[in-house]
Scaffold this motif. Structure first.
Motif, PDB file in Angstrom:
ATOM      1  N   GLU A 277       4.750   0.816   3.556  1.00  0.00           N
ATOM      2  CA  GLU A 277       4.631  -0.595   3.937  1.00  0.00           C
ATOM      3  C   GLU A 277       5.935  -1.113   4.530  1.00  0.00           C
ATOM      4  N   HIS A 278       7.075  -0.694   3.951  1.00  0.00           N
ATOM      5  CA  HIS A 278       8.370  -1.089   4.504  1.00  0.00           C
ATOM      6  C   HIS A 278       8.531  -0.530   5.911  1.00  0.00           C
TER       7      HIS A 278
ATOM      8  N   ARG B 155       6.135   0.189   7.976  1.00  0.00           N
ATOM      9  CA  ARG B 155       5.210  -0.544   8.837  1.00  0.00           C
ATOM     10  C   ARG B 155       5.793  -1.903   9.232  1.00  0.00           C
ATOM     11  N   ARG B 156       6.357  -2.610   8.264  1.00  0.00           N
ATOM     12  CA  ARG B 156       6.928  -3.931   8.540  1.00  0.00           C
ATOM     13  C   ARG B 156       8.134  -3.823   9.471  1.00  0.00           C
TER      14      ARG B 156
ATOM     15  N   ALA C 274       6.992  -3.209  13.059  1.00  0.00           N
ATOM     16  CA  ALA C 274       5.849  -4.021  13.502  1.00  0.00           C
ATOM     17  C   ALA C 274       6.060  -4.644  14.878  1.00  0.00           C
TER      18      ALA C 274
END
Length: 278
Positions: A195-196, A198-199, A202
């Protein structure tokens, strides 16, 4: 008689005085092995493929190719030769994930902040590749195309949204997020770490830039039996793109098939006004 290397050697004799007969099919093609600088400390290896004889009275289209993972600048060489027979020049670049540099690149992009820096540099590599194509004698700067496969399609989507010089782009078996590629290739990247990642990436994601490609026409090619990206990911990638766009599905795996090759050559021929008769 015992069969030994010495008495079997005559099996390989031939008439050395008779020159080999050469039959050339199609158009003579020039292939140049080169390295161009995209920054003072960064060189990009590439093949420049073009018709051996250029009609100076005509301006030709040109295409930039970017290969998938486990590929290299040689991946699309046969395709570039076919396009040279239709009058087009092609630049086939070695991406940072080319076969002989893939391990080092993979280590670098494990860190999301470094991935952002490396991906930015790769887009600049491609923009400088367009510079090189436009500088070729007889190339029409208004007829520059792009073909990218897998991770090459992701960078092509960003390029199409950034560089207004592209007149056509083929995006093969791609997805809208760099984190999707990382998840496939970095098995330890899971949970909050993913998730990190991905962020952090982004704002650079193809999903962001492919929506800014207009008025460049986009041709998406997707595989029904893709081993790496899901049908949902492929459809979402297409839906995020700007118009004009089209999508074709193929009953094939991630590396697609001969039907896809024929379709993209025909599509490029139409959009870039290539010489179909050859």
């Amino acid at each position: 008689m015992e069969r030994t290397a010495d008495n079997l050697r005559p099996l390989f004799d031939y008439d050395a005085e008779r020159p080999p007969a050469i039959e050339i099919a199609g158009t003579d093609v020039s292939v140049s092995d080169l390295t161009y600088q995209s920054a003072p400390d960064r060189g990009v290896r590439a093949y420049l493929v073009a018709p051996a004889e250029v009609d100076r009275s005509k301006r030709s289209a040109a295409i930039l190719f970017l290969h998938p993972g486990l590929g290299s600048r040689a991946t699309f060489l046969a395709e570039a030769v076919a396009l040279a027979g239709m009058g087009a020049a092609s630049l086939l670049v070695d991406a940072p994930w080319a076969a002989d540099t893939a391990a080092a690149w993979g280590q670098a992009v494990t860190d999301p902040e470094e991935a952002v820096r490396e991906h930015n540099r790769t887009v600049i590599d491609l923009r400088r590749g367009i510079d090189l194509l436009v500088a070729q004698p007889g190339v029409d700067p208004d007829r520059i195309g792009f073909v990218g496969h897998s991770v090459g399609a992701l960078f092509g989507a960003v390029l199409a949204g950034v560089d207004r010089r592209l007149a056509a782009a083929v995006l093969m078996a791609g997805t809208g997020r760099f984190a999707d590629v990382a998840a496939v290739n970095l098995p330890d990247l899971r949970g909050e770490r993913l998730e990190h990642y991905r962020r952090t990436l982004a704002e650079l994601d193809p999903a962001v830039w492919v929506g800014r490609a207009a008025p460049t026409p986009l041709f998406f090619q997707a595989a029904l039996r893709d081993e790496f990206f899901t049908e949902e990911q492929a459809r979402e990638f297409f839906e995020q793109a700007s118009e004009p766009k089209s999508l074709e599905w193929y009953d094939a795996g991630h590396f697609l098939d001969e039907a896809a090759r024929r379709d993209r050559i025909a599509w490029l021929a139409g959009v870039l006004s290539l010489e179909r008769s050859r």
